[in-house]
Design an enzyme around this catalytic site. Structure first.
Site, PDB file in Angstrom:
ATOM      1  N   THR A   3       7.673   2.614   1.890  1.00  0.00           N
ATOM      2  CA  THR A   3       8.343   2.042   2.224  1.00  0.00           C
ATOM      3  C   THR A   3       9.461   1.914   1.468  1.00  0.00           C
ATOM      4  O   THR A   3       8.978   2.761   0.259  1.00  0.00           O
ATOM      5  CB  THR A   3       7.364   0.387   1.758  1.00  0.00           C
ATOM      6  OG1 THR A   3       8.528  -0.459   1.788  1.00  0.00           O
ATOM      7  CG2 THR A   3       6.739   0.354   0.850  1.00  0.00           C
ATOM      8  N   GLU A   4      10.488   1.380   0.678  1.00  0.00           N
ATOM      9  CA  GLU A   4      11.260   1.575  -0.106  1.00  0.00           C
ATOM     10  C   GLU A   4      11.119   1.452  -1.567  1.00  0.00           C
ATOM     11  O   GLU A   4      12.399   1.665  -1.892  1.00  0.00           O
ATOM     12  CB  GLU A   4      12.831   1.281   1.088  1.00  0.00           C
ATOM     13  CG  GLU A   4      12.916   0.070   1.110  1.00  0.00           C
ATOM     14  CD  GLU A   4      13.109  -0.240   2.986  1.00  0.00           C
ATOM     15  OE1 GLU A   4      12.193   0.315   3.369  1.00  0.00           O
ATOM     16  OE2 GLU A   4      13.504  -1.475   3.363  1.00  0.00           O
ATOM     17  N   ASN A   5      10.640   0.436  -1.260  1.00  0.00           N
ATOM     18  CA  ASN A   5      10.021  -0.469  -2.690  1.00  0.00           C
ATOM     19  C   ASN A   5       9.637   0.763  -3.726  1.00  0.00           C
ATOM     20  O   ASN A   5       8.514   0.564  -4.669  1.00  0.00           O
ATOM     21  CB  ASN A   5       9.654  -1.794  -2.929  1.00  0.00           C
ATOM     22  CG  ASN A   5       8.567  -1.566  -1.837  1.00  0.00           C
ATOM     23  OD1 ASN A   5       8.715  -1.407  -0.908  1.00  0.00           O
ATOM     24  ND2 ASN A   5       7.524  -2.807  -2.225  1.00  0.00           N
ATOM     25  N   SER A  54      12.379   7.433  -3.501  1.00  0.00           N
ATOM     26  CA  SER A  54      12.505   6.961  -2.327  1.00  0.00           C
ATOM     27  C   SER A  54      13.481   6.831  -1.831  1.00  0.00           C
ATOM     28  O   SER A  54      13.278   7.093  -0.074  1.00  0.00           O
ATOM     29  CB  SER A  54      11.701   4.830  -2.773  1.00  0.00           C
ATOM     30  OG  SER A  54      11.386   4.671  -1.517  1.00  0.00           O
TER      31      SER A  54
END
Lengths: 244, 223
Positions: free
Chosen positions: B48-50, B90
């Protein structure tokens, strides 16, 4: 050397009108709500600071934190990737009324612009946005048969950051995914102000576990039990509390 | 089977292509559902990009840790082997070619691989999030979508009319009617519902469906 400050009010006292302020977090995760609220308190008492340019992934949610800053009229411009949330009314109304400027940036480009700002890299090339409306007017160059968009670094006068542990030298650890933009913003601001859940002595954080080295941090203030934006919004909180 | 796949069934079909140990980013919304349908014996590692690799399902209500959320701001849980990292790392995973697959939703996909999935036009507040980054770098960029819009307009089109997310980025599309590869600037049909003729499928598709080799039946379980 001791970078700790006793109060949130002292921590945010130097932020002037028109400053560029990075605020860490992704939604509520890692958002330094208590520092933001201290800045709103100062504005409500003194009328300063205003006309701020804010860098954040989002545009606030509900009526606390960044949304409350916008609601009280402190923000002239927002640089972000996703100005929507469960309750985006505060930003949406001001944006549609032309009262706040928006610079929309792809999320990975936003992160890299901030990293570049902290790393002394004035520009870089990314595939993100090539051929789209967000690359209009930006230089494009081809490398090894693919096209890339040139993006500029992003720096700030101040960063407001939330971390987990911080020692008196400013070495930091973060809690789970609350890390997100926070370590990058620490690097990219002239003055980085961090709220931590606990201030510890130098050596209490294993050097192998330091995520942000203290060289990127100018001030540390302890907020022992920080609020979560999600909890505040579920309680329909407004900042500051308005007497019924 | 009804005349088209449900959203859940589209997600199931896409999940069958994820190999064991693959690093996969699932977009917000329908793509998130893909995680529920991993075939037995295969375990993808979701990004997940966070800033999480290897997160698990949502916790029970009341047990959320709001420092532990996914890109859709929903609470998730830790799995053995989870890793945290900051946003620049990320997106290095994304653009740097380290992800095996990104699965995204779509408003329109064009036969040249262009994708439009972030804006339906100039009204309202624009928001891109990580979509413009996520379409670059993954070894496969997969779209899952209804075959047509609510008012029966094709979503697979010759050229996108909506603001683009990325140029020439999509490699495969799973729809409610078909599985289509994008190769050499054309839609190549791989699977279609058995009850539907090629002509019927072509009539709800906005660009030519090329048949190049066998077209298999699109078969999914009742879910």
């Amino acid at each position: 050397m001791n970078k700790t400050l006793p109060t949130l009010a002292e921590a945010v006292a130097g932020i002037a009108d028109g400053a560029v302020v990075m605020i860490g977090g992704f939604g509520g995760s890692g958002a330094p709500i208590e520092l933001v609220h201290a800045l709103i308190d100062r504005f409500l008492k003194t009328g300063q600071p205003k006309n701020l340019t804010i860098v954040n992934n989002n545009a606030g949610n509900g009526h606390v934190g960044l949304a409350a800053m916008i609601e009280h009229g402190m923000v002239a411009k927002l640089i972000c990737s996703f100005p929507r949330s469960a309750d985006p009314r505060v930003f949406t109304e001001r944006y549609l009324a032309g009262q706040i400027e928006l610079e929309l940036v792809p999320q990975g480009t936003l992160a890299e612009r901030i990293r570049a700002g902290g790393a002394g890299i004035p520009a870089f090339y990314t595939p993100a946005g090539f051929g789209t409306a967000l690359a209009e007017g930006k230089p494009v160059e081809e490398f090894d048969g693919r096209s890339y968009v040139r993006e500029r670094w992003l720096k700030a006068d101040f960063a407001l950051v939330k971390a987990h542990l911080g020692d008196t030298l400013g070495n930091l650890t973060f809690n789970k995914a609350a890390r997100n933009f926070n370590p990058l913003m620490c690097m990219a601001a002239t003055t980085t102000i961090v709220q931590v859940s606990q201030i510890v002595k130098p050596g209490a954080i294993d050097p192998e576990h330091v995520v942000t080295p203290g060289i990127f941090v100018q001030a540390v203030v302890e907020v022992a039990n920080p609020a979560q934006e999600e909890d505040l919004n579920r309680a329909n909180a407004h900042f500051p509390e308005v007497a019924a | 089977m009804s005349t088209k796949l449900s959203a859940t069934q589209i997600a199931w079909r896409a999940a069958q292509e994820i190999s064991d140990g693959a690093y996969v980013n699932l977009g917000i919304g329908l793509p998130e559902m893909v995680a529920r349908f991993q075939p037995p014996g295969r375990q993808a590692i979701f990004h997940t990009e966070n800033g999480i690799l290897g997160f698990g399902e949502a916790p029970p209500a009341g047990e959320e840790d709001w420092d532990l959320i996914n890109a859709g701001k929903k609470a998730v849980t830790l799995l053995p082997g989870t890793a945290f990292f900051h946003h620049a790392d990320s997106f290095a995973m994304v653009r740097g070619g380290h992800l095996d697959m990104a699965i995204l939703g779509a408003f329109e996909v064009a036969e040249n691989g262009d994708l439009a999935n972030w804006s339906t036009g100039p009204k309202g507040v624009p928001a891109v999030g990580g979509a413009l980054d996520l379409v670059h770098g993954a070894k496969q960029v997969v779209v899952i979508t209804e075959h047509t819009t609510k008012d029966n307009k094709p979503k697979l089109v010759k050229r996108c009319s909506l603001p683009l997310t990325g140029v020439g980025c999509v490699t495969r599309v799973y729809t409610s009617l078909a599985v289509v590869d994008i190769q050499g600037g054309r839609f190549v049909l791989r699977e279609k519902l058995a009850a539907m003729s090629l002509d019927e499928l072509q009539s709800v598709t906005g660009a030519e469906l090329v048949v190049n080799g066998r077209v298999a039946d699109l078969v999914v379980p009742e879910l």
